[in-house]
Design a protein around this motif. Structure first.
Motif, PDB file in Angstrom:
ATOM      1  N   ALA A  32     -82.005-105.415 -10.557  1.00 22.76           N
ATOM      2  CA  ALA A  32     -80.640-105.704 -10.992  1.00 22.76           C
ATOM      3  C   ALA A  32     -80.310-107.181 -10.808  1.00 22.76           C
ATOM      4  O   ALA A  32     -79.728-107.822 -11.694  1.00 22.76           O
ATOM      5  CB  ALA A  32     -79.647-104.837 -10.214  1.00 22.76           C
ATOM      6  N   LEU A 168     -72.911-103.818  -6.365  1.00 25.19           N
ATOM      7  CA  LEU A 168     -73.910-102.796  -6.670  1.00 25.19           C
ATOM      8  C   LEU A 168     -74.471-102.234  -5.368  1.00 25.19           C
ATOM      9  O   LEU A 168     -74.931-102.999  -4.505  1.00 25.19           O
ATOM     10  CB  LEU A 168     -75.059-103.376  -7.499  1.00 25.19           C
ATOM     11  CG  LEU A 168     -74.894-103.434  -9.021  1.00 25.19           C
ATOM     12  CD1 LEU A 168     -73.695-104.279  -9.426  1.00 25.19           C
ATOM     13  CD2 LEU A 168     -76.156-103.984  -9.666  1.00 25.19           C
ATOM     14  N   CYS A 170     -77.395-100.589  -3.898  1.00 20.47           N
ATOM     15  CA  CYS A 170     -78.821-100.322  -4.132  1.00 20.47           C
ATOM     16  C   CYS A 170     -79.500-100.081  -2.791  1.00 20.47           C
ATOM     17  O   CYS A 170     -80.652-100.473  -2.572  1.00 20.47           O
ATOM     18  CB  CYS A 170     -79.467-101.496  -4.865  1.00 20.47           C
ATOM     19  SG  CYS A 170     -78.648-101.985  -6.385  1.00 20.47           S
ATOM     20  N   TYR A 300     -70.101 -95.094 -11.246  1.00 24.37           N
ATOM     21  CA  TYR A 300     -69.204 -96.261 -11.189  1.00 24.37           C
ATOM     22  C   TYR A 300     -67.804 -95.814 -10.826  1.00 24.37           C
ATOM     23  O   TYR A 300     -67.297 -94.801 -11.334  1.00 24.37           O
ATOM     24  CB  TYR A 300     -69.133 -97.034 -12.518  1.00 24.37           C
ATOM     25  CG  TYR A 300     -68.048 -98.083 -12.413  1.00 24.37           C
ATOM     26  CD1 TYR A 300     -68.245 -99.216 -11.636  1.00 24.37           C
ATOM     27  CD2 TYR A 300     -66.795 -97.890 -12.995  1.00 24.37           C
ATOM     28  CE1 TYR A 300     -67.224-100.133 -11.443  1.00 24.37           C
ATOM     29  CE2 TYR A 300     -65.769 -98.809 -12.813  1.00 24.37           C
ATOM     30  CZ  TYR A 300     -65.994 -99.931 -12.030  1.00 24.37           C
ATOM     31  OH  TYR A 300     -64.988-100.835 -11.813  1.00 24.37           O
ATOM     32  N   LEU A 305     -70.939 -99.930  -8.363  1.00 25.40           N
ATOM     33  CA  LEU A 305     -71.931 -99.242  -9.167  1.00 25.40           C
ATOM     34  C   LEU A 305     -73.050 -98.754  -8.260  1.00 25.40           C
ATOM     35  O   LEU A 305     -73.552 -99.506  -7.420  1.00 25.40           O
ATOM     36  CB  LEU A 305     -72.522-100.173 -10.233  1.00 25.40           C
ATOM     37  CG  LEU A 305     -71.602-100.650 -11.359  1.00 25.40           C
ATOM     38  CD1 LEU A 305     -70.819-101.886 -10.925  1.00 25.40           C
ATOM     39  CD2 LEU A 305     -72.409-100.981 -12.620  1.00 25.40           C
ATOM     40  N   VAL A 307     -76.891 -97.579  -7.945  1.00 30.02           N
ATOM     41  CA  VAL A 307     -78.129 -97.807  -8.684  1.00 30.02           C
ATOM     42  C   VAL A 307     -79.300 -97.249  -7.868  1.00 30.02           C
ATOM     43  O   VAL A 307     -79.445 -97.565  -6.688  1.00 30.02           O
ATOM     44  CB  VAL A 307     -78.357 -99.304  -8.973  1.00 30.02           C
ATOM     45  CG1 VAL A 307     -79.580 -99.503  -9.865  1.00 30.02           C
ATOM     46  CG2 VAL A 307     -77.123 -99.921  -9.630  1.00 30.02           C
ATOM     47  N   ALA A 328     -82.003 -98.125 -14.454  1.00 35.08           N
ATOM     48  CA  ALA A 328     -80.576 -98.140 -14.132  1.00 35.08           C
ATOM     49  C   ALA A 328     -80.114 -99.551 -13.776  1.00 35.08           C
ATOM     50  O   ALA A 328     -78.981 -99.943 -14.090  1.00 35.08           O
ATOM     51  CB  ALA A 328     -80.278 -97.182 -12.981  1.00 35.08           C
ATOM     52  N   ALA A 329     -80.983-100.313 -13.127  1.00 31.89           N
ATOM     53  CA  ALA A 329     -80.639-101.686 -12.764  1.00 31.89           C
ATOM     54  C   ALA A 329     -80.344-102.526 -14.002  1.00 31.89           C
ATOM     55  O   ALA A 329     -79.387-103.320 -14.017  1.00 31.89           O
ATOM     56  CB  ALA A 329     -81.781-102.301 -11.960  1.00 31.89           C
ATOM     57  N   ALA A 332     -77.037-101.408 -15.437  1.00 26.72           N
ATOM     58  CA  ALA A 332     -75.933-101.948 -14.636  1.00 26.72           C
ATOM     59  C   ALA A 332     -75.693-103.408 -14.965  1.00 26.72           C
ATOM     60  O   ALA A 332     -74.540-103.852 -15.087  1.00 26.72           O
ATOM     61  CB  ALA A 332     -76.242-101.773 -13.152  1.00 26.72           C
ATOM     62  N   VAL A 336     -72.204-105.080 -16.296  1.00 27.62           N
ATOM     63  CA  VAL A 336     -71.519-106.137 -15.553  1.00 27.62           C
ATOM     64  C   VAL A 336     -71.385-107.392 -16.414  1.00 27.62           C
ATOM     65  O   VAL A 336     -70.336-108.054 -16.420  1.00 27.62           O
ATOM     66  CB  VAL A 336     -72.267-106.449 -14.247  1.00 27.62           C
ATOM     67  CG1 VAL A 336     -71.656-107.661 -13.554  1.00 27.62           C
ATOM     68  CG2 VAL A 336     -72.222-105.242 -13.310  1.00 27.62           C
ATOM     69  N   LEU A 353     -67.507-101.340 -17.494  1.00 27.62           N
ATOM     70  CA  LEU A 353     -68.165-100.853 -16.285  1.00 27.62           C
ATOM     71  C   LEU A 353     -68.264 -99.326 -16.290  1.00 27.62           C
ATOM     72  O   LEU A 353     -69.273 -98.756 -15.851  1.00 27.62           O
ATOM     73  CB  LEU A 353     -67.405-101.334 -15.048  1.00 27.62           C
ATOM     74  CG  LEU A 353     -67.428-102.856 -14.826  1.00 27.62           C
ATOM     75  CD1 LEU A 353     -66.453-103.254 -13.722  1.00 27.62           C
ATOM     76  CD2 LEU A 353     -68.831-103.328 -14.484  1.00 27.62           C
ATOM     77  N   TYR A 356     -71.320 -97.770 -17.903  1.00 24.23           N
ATOM     78  CA  TYR A 356     -72.578 -97.627 -17.164  1.00 24.23           C
ATOM     79  C   TYR A 356     -72.827 -96.160 -16.809  1.00 24.23           C
ATOM     80  O   TYR A 356     -73.912 -95.614 -17.067  1.00 24.23           O
ATOM     81  CB  TYR A 356     -72.539 -98.487 -15.906  1.00 24.23           C
ATOM     82  CG  TYR A 356     -73.627 -98.198 -14.900  1.00 24.23           C
ATOM     83  CD1 TYR A 356     -74.959 -98.469 -15.187  1.00 24.23           C
ATOM     84  CD2 TYR A 356     -73.323 -97.658 -13.651  1.00 24.23           C
ATOM     85  CE1 TYR A 356     -75.967 -98.209 -14.266  1.00 24.23           C
ATOM     86  CE2 TYR A 356     -74.310 -97.407 -12.717  1.00 24.23           C
ATOM     87  CZ  TYR A 356     -75.633 -97.678 -13.027  1.00 24.23           C
ATOM     88  OH  TYR A 356     -76.628 -97.425 -12.101  1.00 24.23           O
TER      89      TYR A 356
END
Length: 431
Positions: A32, A168, A170, A300, A305, A307, A328-329, A332, A336, A353, A356
């Protein structure tokens, strides 16, 4: 790799200000951060450890993950340290294995890869910093910073603060950040467990196939007791192999099973020439949870978000998480970047957003729902035994099944199998 540098996002008092905060520098976070930085955003990438660091993983990548690395511009040649594989060798119900070459498709390459996670994650983090993201290692995020209900930054355990318009998460299955925003896991979604270790093994390290074992025995194969779960042997090409086992349940109910002991029991009964002995073992046995089928939602909301594992994006069909984290990254990053172009804080940006989560559902929702049905069937021993005994010997059926399990089929065109799998995924309600 430096923790902070002079080109890092702007400091305001004790706070670092950026366009985007990415918490966690695993495959989801680093991918991401790379896509975001390439789109011109200021990115603060926060990682609780210091590279290189290890993660529990099988280290095996199907062509779906290979495609994401190629999209990022990574040199995936064997000269660059990758071990290529041509498909999956599966043992079950008979002494001889079944071989399933990776399919020839328009959408995906016809080879997979292996590489230890310690090296793999470090490579992706370097890719992010090369793109312009600013990495902060030894930075454990303790809580979100809120303005009303919306996240506007995060606070690190050591007191440092980072602020941005979008964040994000993650940070994996446990996701302290998601929990801090009140996002709990749905315990009715499938959950897997994986354990693995490494062995020195010249006999197995150069194998051209990824290998799975659908029947694990606690003694002589066919004349002892079956253990729960499935096993794998993934060659790394450097004199070592990754050996592990996994299991999956249709819900996240507690499984009071010592998987480390089960792995050791199975390994003790592997062929002596493989060399899976205590003196050849490298390090200990590690374990990890595999959150599946969007087990934490929404993907989201309120500036955050989810991820990868934080949003339960592991496939219930095969326990694979890296390709979905990386896909997914990029989704996202698209959302964004679109939100920034519309003006952060505006209703139009918020709709970008929200797109997503809608995109994730459209891409994988039906497929993950089919996976939930699949898991509920195979966790019943009698069903798994029938599938192993009567399904594996049928090449056409197994080619279809392997395309489904590996999520490798052309959705826009392809053969009748691809079209059927695409139709099934689209007809199924979203997970």
């Amino acid at each position: 790799m430096t923790q902070e540098d002079s080109a890092a996002p702007v400091r305001s008092g004790d706070a670092v200000e950026a366009d985007v905060i990415v918490v966690g520098a695993g495959p989801a976070g680093s991918t991401a951060a790379t896509w975001l930085a390439r789109r011109g955003l200021d990115v603060a990438l926060l990682e609780k450890a210091r590279f290189p660091r290890d993660k529990v993983c099988g280290d095996g990548l199907t062509p779906r993950a290979t495609k994401q690395l190629v999209r990022l511009g990574v040199d995936v040649s064997e000269a660059a340290g990758w071990k290529h594989n041509v498909g999956l060798r599966t043992y079950g119900a008979r002494r001889e294995p079944f071989h399933f070459p990776w399919p020839e498709l328009e959408s995906f390459p016809n080879y997979g890869l292996t590489r230890p996670r310690a090296d793999f994650d470090h490579l992706l983090a370097r890719l992010a910093t090369d793109a312009g993201a600013h990495l902060y290692e030894d930075t454990t995020v303790s809580e979100p910073i809120l303005a009303g209900e919306r996240i506007v930054g995060v606070r690190a355990k050591d007191g440092r603060t980072f602020r941005a318009r979008v964040t994000l998460a993650c940070d994996g299955n446990s996701s302290r950040l998601a929990l801090g925003m009140g996002l709990e896991k749905n315990r009715k979604r499938p959950m897997g467990v994986a354990v693995r270790t490494y062995y020195r093994s010249e006999a197995r390290t150069h194998d051209a196939w990824m290998e799975s074992h659908l029947q694990l025995w606690d003694g002589e194969p066919g004349r002892s007791h079956l253990l729960p779960g499935y096993g794998w042997v993934f060659a790394l090409g450097d004199g070592t192999v990754n050996v592990g086992m996994g299991t999956v349940s249709s819900t996240a109910s507690s499984q009071k099973v010592n998987f480390r002991d089960l792995l050791n029991t199975w390994v003790r009964n592997t062929p002596p020439e493989w060399g899976f002995t205590p003196e050849n073992q490298i390090g200990g046995v590690g374990s990890a949870a595999l959150p599946m089928s969007f087990n934490r939602k929404p993907a989201y909301g309120r500036g955050l978000l989810l991820v990868g594992d934080s949003g339960g994006m592991v496939s219930p069909f095969n326990g694979e998480g890296i390709p979905y984290a990386m896909e997914a990254a990029e989704m996202a990053a698209d959302a964004v970047a679109d939100a920034r172009s519309r003006g952060f804080g505006t209703p139009a940006a918020e709709r970008a957003l929200e797109g997503y989560a809608s995109r994730l559902s459209a891409e994988w929702g039906g497929y993950y729902r089919l996976g939930q049905v699949f898991v509920s069937l195979i966790e019943r021993p009698e069903v798994m035994a029938l599938c192993t005994r009567y399904g594996l010997p049928r090449p056409t059926l197994m080619k279809f099944t392997m395309k489904m399990l590996a999520h490798l089929y052309d959705t826009d065109d392809g053969d009748w199998m691809d079209k059927m799998l695409t139709s099934l995924s689209r007809m199924a309600p979203s997970a």
